[in-house]
Design an enzyme around this catalytic site. Sequence first.
Site, PDB file in Angstrom:
ATOM      1  CB  CYS A  56      28.884  74.859 134.737  1.00 49.72           C
ATOM      2  SG  CYS A  56      27.791  73.425 134.890  1.00 49.72           S
TER       3      CYS A  56
ATOM      4  CG  HIS B 140      25.452  77.566 136.963  1.00 47.40           C
ATOM      5  ND1 HIS B 140      26.016  77.853 138.191  1.00 47.40           N
ATOM      6  CD2 HIS B 140      26.197  76.562 136.440  1.00 47.40           C
ATOM      7  CE1 HIS B 140      27.051  77.052 138.394  1.00 47.40           C
ATOM      8  NE2 HIS B 140      27.182  76.263 137.357  1.00 47.40           N
TER       9      HIS B 140
END
Length: 248
Positions: free
Chosen positions: A223, A205
């Site tokens: 992440c 992201h």
Amino acid sequence: MRKAIRSLFVASVVVAAAAFGTGAAGAASVTPDLPAVQAITPGPGQVVGIAAPVTVQFASAVTDRAQAERTVDVRAENSLAGHFTWLDDRQLMWQPTKYLPASAPISVSAGREHIKFQTDGGTSADADMSAHTFTVWVNGVARTMPASMGKPGRETPVGTFPVLSRERSVTFDSRTIGIPLNDPEGYLITGEFAERLTWGGVYVHSAPWSVDSQGVANVSHGCINLAPADAEWYYDNVNVGDPVTTHW
């Protein structure tokens, strides 16, 4: 140079008491005493990546799992090798042993249901956690971007993961990974241009807050962080089912 894939596939969901079967998907057979097939995913005409699994949902609980597996046939020109995982008593997932052929129609038969979907050109990504890079291949052309992955104690899992979903925006809440909001490590933020890799909360992201660390150090909670422009480009070029390989 693209890194060798260290794991053909790492399941992105841990399923309690899941049952497994292996082998090629054979010619589908119809058994009257099995529940009807309610849905097949990917859906008819959908374009997905080459690591996309096929999920068959039955209308009610299946008691003879082996017989249900024998009704499933996944093929391009010929039957494709793969293995089965039961997600629950109604949902059967078939995963390819390697990858589905790129830019190809894929046919699925399950019970009395038959659908066709299409694979894309084989878009794939490689997250090198030692080099702090995220490289994407689209039609054989590579684009390498600086990235930041999971910091010590919160390392990004290693393996090959299919993209499970694309989300234009998503709320990241540290409580979902066991960190209270009032903890110094706590957070409640909105991320953009996100691709889910695991049901446990690992995403690729946009992370404008970590741009200074991208390409230099791993500082995330697991992440894969990209700069906003790079994250938007990847969001625009990725499909559900495209593989992402993470490694040191």
